[in-house]
Design a protein around this motif. Structure first.
Motif, PDB file in Angstrom:
ATOM      1  N   ARG A   1       0.828  -1.210   0.000  1.00 43.82           N
ATOM      2  CA  ARG A   1       0.000   0.000   0.000  1.00 43.82           C
ATOM      3  C   ARG A   1       0.862   1.260   0.000  1.00 43.82           C
ATOM      4  NH1 ARG A   1      -4.591  -1.678   4.570  1.00 43.82           N
ATOM      5  NH2 ARG A   1      -5.407  -3.504   3.455  1.00 43.82           N
ATOM      6  N   ALA A   2       1.961   1.225   0.747  1.00 44.63           N
ATOM      7  CA  ALA A   2       2.858   2.386   0.796  1.00 44.63           C
ATOM      8  C   ALA A   2       3.493   2.652  -0.567  1.00 44.63           C
ATOM      9  CB  ALA A   2       3.940   2.166   1.846  1.00 44.63           C
ATOM     10  N   GLU A   3       3.872   1.592  -1.264  1.00 45.27           N
ATOM     11  CA  GLU A   3       4.465   1.749  -2.582  1.00 45.27           C
ATOM     12  C   GLU A   3       3.458   2.332  -3.574  1.00 45.27           C
ATOM     13  OE1 GLU A   3       5.769  -2.227  -3.287  1.00 45.27           O
ATOM     14  OE2 GLU A   3       7.642  -1.996  -2.139  1.00 45.27           O
ATOM     15  N   VAL A   4       2.227   1.861  -3.503  1.00 41.27           N
ATOM     16  CA  VAL A   4       1.171   2.392  -4.372  1.00 41.27           C
ATOM     17  C   VAL A   4       0.910   3.855  -4.052  1.00 41.27           C
ATOM     18  CG1 VAL A   4      -1.302   2.250  -4.901  1.00 41.27           C
ATOM     19  CG2 VAL A   4       0.074   0.160  -4.802  1.00 41.27           C
ATOM     20  N   LEU A   5       0.897   4.203  -2.768  1.00 39.73           N
ATOM     21  CA  LEU A   5       0.680   5.588  -2.362  1.00 39.73           C
ATOM     22  C   LEU A   5       1.760   6.497  -2.945  1.00 39.73           C
ATOM     23  CD1 LEU A   5      -0.865   7.674  -0.618  1.00 39.73           C
ATOM     24  CD2 LEU A   5       0.697   7.093   1.254  1.00 39.73           C
ATOM     25  N   ALA A   6       3.008   6.100  -2.819  1.00 41.45           N
ATOM     26  CA  ALA A   6       4.112   6.920  -3.317  1.00 41.45           C
ATOM     27  C   ALA A   6       4.016   7.120  -4.825  1.00 41.45           C
ATOM     28  CB  ALA A   6       5.446   6.277  -2.949  1.00 41.45           C
ATOM     29  N   ARG A   7       3.738   6.029  -5.560  1.00 42.51           N
ATOM     30  CA  ARG A   7       3.609   6.141  -7.018  1.00 42.51           C
ATOM     31  C   ARG A   7       2.433   7.034  -7.400  1.00 42.51           C
ATOM     32  NH1 ARG A   7       4.338   0.451  -7.077  1.00 42.51           N
ATOM     33  NH2 ARG A   7       2.123   0.195  -7.583  1.00 42.51           N
ATOM     34  N   SER A   8       1.332   6.905  -6.690  1.00 43.67           N
ATOM     35  CA  SER A   8       0.126   7.661  -7.013  1.00 43.67           C
ATOM     36  C   SER A   8       0.320   9.151  -6.769  1.00 43.67           C
ATOM     37  CB  SER A   8      -1.059   7.137  -6.193  1.00 43.67           C
ATOM     38  OG  SER A   8      -1.304   5.774  -6.478  1.00 43.67           O
TER      39      SER A   8
ATOM     40  N   SER B   1      -3.435   7.851   5.560  1.00 51.68           N
ATOM     41  CA  SER B   1      -3.339   6.566   6.242  1.00 51.68           C
ATOM     42  C   SER B   1      -3.407   5.435   5.227  1.00 51.68           C
ATOM     43  CB  SER B   1      -4.486   6.410   7.248  1.00 51.68           C
ATOM     44  OG  SER B   1      -4.506   5.090   7.766  1.00 51.68           O
ATOM     45  N   ILE B   2      -2.519   4.468   5.362  1.00 50.48           N
ATOM     46  CA  ILE B   2      -2.533   3.297   4.498  1.00 50.48           C
ATOM     47  C   ILE B   2      -3.067   2.063   5.222  1.00 50.48           C
ATOM     48  CG2 ILE B   2      -0.607   4.131   3.104  1.00 50.48           C
ATOM     49  CD1 ILE B   2       1.179   2.119   4.660  1.00 50.48           C
ATOM     50  N   SER B   3      -3.553   2.238   6.436  1.00 48.06           N
ATOM     51  CA  SER B   3      -3.919   1.081   7.251  1.00 48.06           C
ATOM     52  C   SER B   3      -5.258   0.465   6.868  1.00 48.06           C
ATOM     53  CB  SER B   3      -3.945   1.466   8.731  1.00 48.06           C
ATOM     54  OG  SER B   3      -4.932   2.442   8.979  1.00 48.06           O
ATOM     55  N   TYR B   4      -6.183   1.281   6.357  1.00 49.74           N
ATOM     56  CA  TYR B   4      -7.556   0.801   6.182  1.00 49.74           C
ATOM     57  C   TYR B   4      -7.928   0.537   4.725  1.00 49.74           C
ATOM     58  CZ  TYR B   4     -12.512   0.280   7.278  1.00 49.74           C
ATOM     59  OH  TYR B   4     -13.785  -0.217   7.433  1.00 49.74           O
ATOM     60  N   ALA B   5      -7.544   1.422   3.817  1.00 52.85           N
ATOM     61  CA  ALA B   5      -7.904   1.279   2.410  1.00 52.85           C
ATOM     62  C   ALA B   5      -6.982   0.283   1.711  1.00 52.85           C
ATOM     63  CB  ALA B   5      -7.825   2.637   1.710  1.00 52.85           C
ATOM     64  N   THR B   6      -7.507  -0.421   0.717  1.00 53.22           N
ATOM     65  CA  THR B   6      -6.698  -1.347  -0.071  1.00 53.22           C
ATOM     66  C   THR B   6      -5.778  -0.565  -1.006  1.00 53.22           C
ATOM     67  OG1 THR B   6      -8.285  -1.477  -1.879  1.00 53.22           O
ATOM     68  CG2 THR B   6      -8.590  -3.015  -0.031  1.00 53.22           C
ATOM     69  N   ALA B   7      -4.842  -1.276  -1.624  1.00 58.53           N
ATOM     70  CA  ALA B   7      -3.906  -0.632  -2.539  1.00 58.53           C
ATOM     71  C   ALA B   7      -4.642   0.016  -3.718  1.00 58.53           C
ATOM     72  CB  ALA B   7      -2.886  -1.649  -3.044  1.00 58.53           C
ATOM     73  N   SER B   8      -5.610  -0.695  -4.279  1.00 59.43           N
ATOM     74  CA  SER B   8      -6.357  -0.139  -5.414  1.00 59.43           C
ATOM     75  C   SER B   8      -7.195   1.056  -4.985  1.00 59.43           C
ATOM     76  CB  SER B   8      -7.236  -1.212  -6.051  1.00 59.43           C
ATOM     77  OG  SER B   8      -8.184  -1.728  -5.119  1.00 59.43           O
ATOM     78  N   GLU B   9      -7.758   1.016  -3.797  1.00 63.00           N
ATOM     79  CA  GLU B   9      -8.527   2.153  -3.288  1.00 63.00           C
ATOM     80  C   GLU B   9      -7.633   3.367  -3.063  1.00 63.00           C
ATOM     81  OE1 GLU B   9     -12.199   0.006  -0.839  1.00 63.00           O
ATOM     82  OE2 GLU B   9     -10.281   0.360   0.175  1.00 63.00           O
ATOM     83  N   ILE B  10      -6.428   3.126  -2.572  1.00 64.47           N
ATOM     84  CA  ILE B  10      -5.485   4.231  -2.348  1.00 64.47           C
ATOM     85  C   ILE B  10      -5.173   4.931  -3.663  1.00 64.47           C
ATOM     86  CG2 ILE B  10      -3.090   4.764  -1.735  1.00 64.47           C
ATOM     87  CD1 ILE B  10      -3.358   2.575   0.474  1.00 64.47           C
ATOM     88  N   GLU B  11      -4.897   4.157  -4.695  1.00 64.77           N
ATOM     89  CA  GLU B  11      -4.600   4.773  -5.995  1.00 64.77           C
ATOM     90  C   GLU B  11      -5.797   5.572  -6.506  1.00 64.77           C
ATOM     91  OE1 GLU B  11      -2.745   3.791 -10.392  1.00 64.77           O
ATOM     92  OE2 GLU B  11      -3.326   2.124  -9.092  1.00 64.77           O
ATOM     93  N   GLU B  12      -6.983   5.012  -6.403  1.00 66.07           N
ATOM     94  CA  GLU B  12      -8.181   5.709  -6.863  1.00 66.07           C
ATOM     95  C   GLU B  12      -8.404   7.001  -6.083  1.00 66.07           C
ATOM     96  OE1 GLU B  12     -11.647   6.511  -9.037  1.00 66.07           O
ATOM     97  OE2 GLU B  12      -9.935   5.198  -9.412  1.00 66.07           O
ATOM     98  N   ALA B  13      -8.184   6.949  -4.776  1.00 60.62           N
ATOM     99  CA  ALA B  13      -8.382   8.130  -3.922  1.00 60.62           C
ATOM    100  C   ALA B  13      -7.424   9.251  -4.300  1.00 60.62           C
ATOM    101  CB  ALA B  13      -8.201   7.758  -2.455  1.00 60.62           C
ATOM    102  N   ILE B  14      -6.155   8.916  -4.514  1.00 61.39           N
ATOM    103  CA  ILE B  14      -5.167   9.945  -4.866  1.00 61.39           C
ATOM    104  C   ILE B  14      -5.463  10.507  -6.261  1.00 61.39           C
ATOM    105  CG2 ILE B  14      -2.721  10.456  -5.152  1.00 61.39           C
ATOM    106  CD1 ILE B  14      -3.624   9.787  -2.262  1.00 61.39           C
ATOM    107  N   LYS B  15      -5.942   9.658  -7.145  1.00 61.00           N
ATOM    108  CA  LYS B  15      -6.305  10.126  -8.491  1.00 61.00           C
ATOM    109  C   LYS B  15      -7.438  11.145  -8.417  1.00 61.00           C
ATOM    110  CE  LYS B  15      -7.457   8.349 -13.084  1.00 61.00           C
ATOM    111  NZ  LYS B  15      -7.717   7.111 -13.888  1.00 61.00           N
TER     112      LYS B  15
END
Length: 439
Positions: free
Chosen positions: A341-348, A415-429
Motif C-alpha cells: 500500500r505504501a508503494e502504491v501511495l508513493a507512485r500515485s 493513512s494506508i492502514s484501512y484502504a486497499t492498494a487499489s482504493e489508495i490509488e483511486e483516492a489519490i487520483k
C-alpha cells in the motif's frame, strides 16, 4: 457511493487476526485449572489481576522486546518484567501517566510540550490532566526536534517569576524516595511518537533521542513516547517470519543504559500498545520505564489498586500469541500488506498530485504527511474530496491545543492502514483531479 477512507487509523477488517485470537483464547480458557491460577503475581485469567499485571505475561513481553530490539542478555539496556506495567492500551496509558507523574494544577509541573503536528486525539488527555494554557508545540526538525527552540522555552520557564510559588509547594514532592512510597513528580513533560510518527511518519535518530534525554535530565522532564508502530518497518524486504533489522532503541533502553544513582526513577516512559500490531479491540498495552521504581508508581494509582491490571484476560491471550509465534506471523502479514500500500501511495502521489507536492514517504507504520504547493488550500480541497467519496484528514486535526501552526491549509495526513492498494490509488487520483480545478 462507496467512500474510500484514508483517515482511519486502524487496519482493515481483513487483516484482523481472528483465528489466531480464537486459538489463543481457547488455550487460555479451556483448561479448568492453570499452573498460575493461584500464584498471586499471576492469578486466574477471569479474576482481578495484580496491580502491575501478570508476571508471566510481563516476562513474555520483556523477552519478546529483547528479541525484537536485539538486546543481548547482560546488556544494561535489557528489558526486565519488573520494568513493565500492563495497561488497557496507549490512550489509557497516557491518562495514567499524567495522573501519576504530573501536578499542573499546583504549578509544580510547569509546562507540557507536544510535538507538532501531533496525534490528533492526544490534546484532550492533557487538557483533562489540567494542562489547559500550559501546552507548547515543538516542531520536528530533520530527524528529531527543534532542540534550540525547546531549550529556549525551558530556560524561559525556569527563569519566570511566575514560578516563585514553587517554593510554597510541599517539598516532599521533590524528594525522590521510592522506599518511602513518595511519588516522583516531574517539572515538565514532553509527548512524541518517535518511530514512524503519527501523523508525519518521521523516525528520530538515536542521536536525537540521546539529545532529548540529555535535556530531560537537565530540566527534570518526563519523556512520554508512544511506541506503537516501530515493529511495522517495511523499507526493506522481510526475510522469514520476523523483522531482520531491529528498530531504533526506545527511550527507556537509552535511559537505563546511563542512568545515575541520583536519578532513581529515570526520565522516560515508553507507552506501548498491541492495538496497531494485533487488534485494537483487545485493549491491551504496557508501559516500560528505566527501572522498577517508576513502573511501580504507575501501577499504584487508585484504579489499579482497586481493580488490578485493566487487561487481565486479554493480556494473557496476547502473551499466549507471543509464546506460540502468532504475533510474529501477524506482524509479517501486516508488513507485507502495508508495504504494498505504501508503494502504491508513493507512485500515485507522483503521478496524480500537483508538481511541487512534498511527501514524507512511508517507511513504516500507518501514516504519511503530504504538503501541497502553497497556492493550494488543503482544507477546502479535503472538504470537496469528501463529497466525492474520498475521506482525507487535513492538517487542522493535528494541531496542538492552544498553539496552532495552520497545518490545515498546508498539509494532509494519509493513512494506508484501512484502504486497499487499489482504493489508495483511486483516492489519490480523485484528489489530484480536484487539485487541478483549484489552480
Amino acid at each position: 457511493m462507496k467512500s474510500i477512507n484514508l483517515f482511519k487509523g486502524y487496519v482493515s477488517h481483513d487483516l484482523l487476526p481472528r483465528k489466531h485470537i480464537i486459538k489463543a483464547t481457547a488455550e487460555v480458557l479451556l483448561p479448568e485449572v492453570r499452573e498460575y491460577d493461584y500464584n498471586d503475581e499471576d492469578r486466574h485469567p477471569l479474576v482481578y489481576g495484580c496491580d502491575n499485571g501478570s508476571a508471566w505475561v510481563r516476562t513474555c513481553i520483556a523477552d519478546f522486546s529483547n528479541k525484537v530490539f536485539e538486546i543481548p542478555v547482560g546488556n544494561s539496556a535489557v528489558t526486565r518484567p519488573e520494568y513493565l506495567n500492563l495497561t488497557s492500551g496507549a490512550s489509557y496509558g497516557i491518562m495514567n501517566i499524567l495522573l501519576q507523574t504530573t501536578l499542573p494544577h499546583t504549578g509544580y509541573t510547569r509546562q507540557a510540550f507536544i510535538v507538532t503536528p501531533t496525534y490528533f486525539l492526544i490534546n484532550k488527555a492533557f487538557l483533562d490532566a489540567g494542562f489547559a494554557g500550559k501546552i507548547t508545540a515543538v516542531e520536528e526538525k530533520d530527524d528529531g526536534l527543534d532542540f534550540a527552540f525547546l531549550e529556549e522555552k525551558l530556560i524561559s520557564f525556569e527563569n519566570s517569576t511566575e514560578n516563585e510559588s514553587q517554593q510554597k509547594i510541599d517539598k516532599s514532592l521533590m524528594i525522590i524516595n521510592a522506599q518511602d512510597g513518595k511519588k516522583k513528580v516531574y517539572r515538565y513533560v514532553i509527548y512524541l511518537v518517535p518511530t514512524y510518527s503519527n501523523p508525519t511518519g518521521a523516525t528520530y535518530s538515536r542521536e536525537s533521542r540521546l539529545k532529548l534525554l540529555e535535556l530531560a535530565r537537565k530540566y527534570d522532564i518526563l519523556i512520554i513516547s508512544d511506541d506503537v508502530y516501530d515493529l511495522l518497518r517495511f523499507d526493506y524486504k522481510c526475510q522469514g517470519l520476523f523483522i531482520p533489522t531491529p528498530p531504533e532503541w526506545r527511550f527507556p533502553h537509552l535511559d537505563r543504559g546511563s542512568i545515575s544513582s541520583h536519578n532513581i526513577f529515570g526520565n522516560t516512559i515508553s507507552n506501548c500498545t498491541f492495538s496497531k500490531i494485533i487488534a485494537p479491540g483487545l485493549r491491551t498495552g504496557y508501559q516500560e520505564t528505566a527501572n522498577n521504581n517508576l513502573a511501580k508508581q504507575l501501577a499504584s494509582g487508585g484504579a489499579n489498586i482497586s481493580g488490578g491490571a485493566p487487561c487481565q484476560l486479554n493480556s494473557m491471550i496476547i502473551a499466549t500469541m507471543i509464546k506460540n509465534g502468532a504475533v510474529e506471523q501477524i506482524v509479517y502479514n501486516f508488513v507485507s500488506v502495508l508495504r504494498e500500500r505504501a508503494e502504491v501511495l508513493a507512485r500515485s502521489i507522483e503521478l496524480y498530485l500537483p508538481k511541487g507536492t512534498s511527501f514524507s514517504g512511508c517507511k513504516g507504520g500507518y501514516f504519511s504527511w503530504c504538503t501541497l504547493p502553497p497556492e493550494y488550500d488543503c482544507s477546502k480541497i479535503v472538504e470537496e474530496a469528501s463529497h466525492k467519496g474520498v475521506l482525507l484528514a487535513d492538517g487542522s486535526h493535528f494541531e496542538v491545543a492552544g498553539d496552532k501552526k495552520n497545518w490545515g491549509r498546508k498539509s494532509v495526513r494519509l493513512s494506508i492502514s484501512y484502504a486497499t492498494a487499489s482504493e489508495i490509488e483511486e483516492a489519490i487520483k480523485i484528489w489530484g483531479l480536484i487539485c487541478k480545478n483549484h489552480t
